[in-house]
Design a protein around this motif. Sequence first.
Motif, PDB file in Angstrom:
ATOM      1  N   VAL A 123      -4.781   2.971   4.348  1.00  0.00           N
ATOM      2  CA  VAL A 123      -4.217   1.423   4.698  1.00  0.00           C
ATOM      3  C   VAL A 123      -5.219   0.496   4.799  1.00  0.00           C
ATOM      4  N   PRO A 124      -4.888  -0.941   4.628  1.00  0.00           N
ATOM      5  CA  PRO A 124      -5.769  -1.603   4.940  1.00  0.00           C
ATOM      6  C   PRO A 124      -6.328  -1.981   6.149  1.00  0.00           C
ATOM      7  N   LEU A 139       5.693  -0.689   5.139  1.00  0.00           N
ATOM      8  CA  LEU A 139       5.160  -2.027   5.589  1.00  0.00           C
ATOM      9  C   LEU A 139       4.915  -1.516   6.995  1.00  0.00           C
ATOM     10  N   GLU A 151       0.536  -4.942  -4.654  1.00  0.00           N
ATOM     11  CA  GLU A 151       0.824  -4.369  -3.177  1.00  0.00           C
ATOM     12  C   GLU A 151       1.095  -5.632  -2.317  1.00  0.00           C
ATOM     13  N   THR A 159       0.670  -6.864   1.820  1.00  0.00           N
ATOM     14  CA  THR A 159       0.045  -6.292   3.176  1.00  0.00           C
ATOM     15  C   THR A 159       0.453  -7.506   4.284  1.00  0.00           C
ATOM     16  N   ARG A 207       3.088  -8.176  11.247  1.00  0.00           N
ATOM     17  CA  ARG A 207       2.930  -7.096  11.872  1.00  0.00           C
ATOM     18  C   ARG A 207       3.751  -7.108  12.995  1.00  0.00           C
ATOM     19  N   GLY A 233      -6.958  -7.383   5.682  1.00  0.00           N
ATOM     20  CA  GLY A 233      -6.069  -7.321   4.482  1.00  0.00           C
ATOM     21  C   GLY A 233      -6.838  -6.630   3.443  1.00  0.00           C
ATOM     22  N   LEU A 272       1.592  -1.046   7.021  1.00  0.00           N
ATOM     23  CA  LEU A 272       0.860  -1.947   6.821  1.00  0.00           C
ATOM     24  C   LEU A 272       0.372  -2.348   5.258  1.00  0.00           C
ATOM     25  N   ARG A 273       1.112  -1.580   4.579  1.00  0.00           N
ATOM     26  CA  ARG A 273       1.054  -1.685   3.054  1.00  0.00           C
ATOM     27  C   ARG A 273       2.187  -0.953   2.333  1.00  0.00           C
ATOM     28  N   SER A 308      -7.321  -4.160  -0.134  1.00  0.00           N
ATOM     29  CA  SER A 308      -7.410  -2.944  -0.598  1.00  0.00           C
ATOM     30  C   SER A 308      -8.406  -2.039   0.467  1.00  0.00           C
TER      31      SER A 308
END
Length: 464
Positions: A293-294, A376, A418, A420, A426, A299, A379-380, A301
Motif C-alpha cells: 500500500v502507498p 480503496l 492505479e 490512490t 481516506r 501517495g 488505499l490503492r 507507488s
Amino acid sequence: MLSERMLTAVVRQCTKQYLKLEPTDDARVPAPVPGQRYMLYMHVPFCERLCPYCSFNRFPFSEKRAVPYFENLRKEMMMLKDLGYDFDSLYVGGGTPTIMIDELCDTIDLAKETFSIQEVSSETNPNHLIPTYLDKLQGRVQRLSVGVQSFDDGLLKQMDRYDKYGSGAEILERISEASPYFTSLNVDMIFNFPAQTEDILISDIEKVIASGTSQTTFYPLMASPSVARSLARTVGRVDYAREKTYYEIVSELLAGGSDPLFEHGSAWTFNKRVPSVIAQAQDASAVPFLPMVPNSSRGGSPTPDQRAMIDEYVVDYEEYPAIGSGGITYLGNRLYVNTFSVNDYNAAIASGRMSLMGSTTFSKHDRMRYRFMMQLFGLRLDKRQFERDFGCTVEQGLPVEMAFMKASGAFDRDTPDELTLTAKGRYLMVVMMRQFFIGVNNLRDQARAALVGEERELVFGEGA
C-alpha cells in the motif's frame, strides 16, 4: 459535509438491496476454484461479557456449550477439506476465540496439520494477555488482535469492561508485555464515543503509542439497529456530526507529518513502519494481510519501507469460506450466512451438513462496487487487475461512483495503473466502510432474528 451525507445515504440504500438474506437449502458451500488461494475464517461465538456496541454473533460463555461447539468446529473444517479446499491463512474471530485456550490451540493445530497454513490471526481480550495464555499462543498465532476500545476508565465502565478486563493502566501494561510474543500485535480502538472528549481521544492515542504495539485499528462507533438501543442506554446516542473531526485527530497524530509514528494500512488501520531488510525478506503473495500500500501522506507507488499490515476486513483474499455459528462466507457471486443458533449449528454438523441458513447473490455491478470499496479502503485500487477480472475499466464499470469521487476530490493519483486517495478520500472511505459494516450488521440482525427460546433470551434478555 455534503459529500459525506450523500455517500452515507447511497451506501445505506445499496446495502439494503444486495445484503438481503434469502433462505437456502444448500448443505455445503461450493467447491473451490482450482488454483485460487483462499483464507479460512473461523467464528467462536462466546464472550464473558456481551459488549453493548458489538453486533457479531456472540453468547454468554459456558463450558457446557463451548466444548461440543469446538468439537463440531473441527468437524466442519474437515468438511472443507473433503470439498478440496486448502488454505494458507487462518483468521479466528468472535466472540472471544481465546475463551477456552486449550480448545483453540487444538483447533489451530488440526488446521495446520490439515492445510498449508502459513499464518494464523486471532482476536482476544485484555484479560487473556497473561503468560499461561501467551505461552500457548506463541508460535501458533502470528497476529493477535486485542479489543481495547479505550484506555479511559470512565468509558471502560460505561462499556461494562472495567471490572472484567481491568483498568486502562492495567491493560496498557499487559499489551506492552504481550507484544514480543507475536509478529504483529494489533490494538483495536473505537473513536467517537458520545462521552469521549477530544482530550480523552488524544490520551488514548498517546497510550497506544506508549504501548509499543506494532499496529492499531481505530474504528468509528457504529450504531446499527441491533445495538442502537443498548448503545443509547449505556454509552449514549452516537453523533456522526463530529466523526470527521475525531478521525482527523487520529490520522494526524498517528500518521501525519513528514516522519509519522505509524503509517496507514487502511483508512482506519495504522502500522509501524517495517524495516526494509525485513520487508524485502517477505513475499507479499504468500503472507496474508500484507498487500503493498502507498504511504499515507505522499501517495504514489509504495517502497519496501511502506509495507503495512491491513485491517482484518481488507485481506489479501477476496473470497473465503467461513465456519462456525454466525460465520459469513463470500465465494464467487454468493454470500452465505451460517445459523446464529449454536444448537442448530451443532445439529447441522452432527447430520453431516454445514450450517448454512441464508444467502444472497451479488450482481456483477455489486461485485465491482465491492472491489472498488475494499481496495480503496486499503488505499490503492489496482486498475489493471480490475479490468482483467471484470472485462471493463473501472471508469466503464462504475461511471457514477468514479464521477462522485473525482468531484469530491477523493483521488490523489489517477493513472492507467492505479487509484490512490487524498486525505479527504481516506475519510470518505471511512464513511463508506462504516455504512457498509452497518449494512453487514443488518444482515446479521436478519439471521439473529431466527433465534428462539433460551438462546434468544441469552442474547436479547428475558422476555425477548
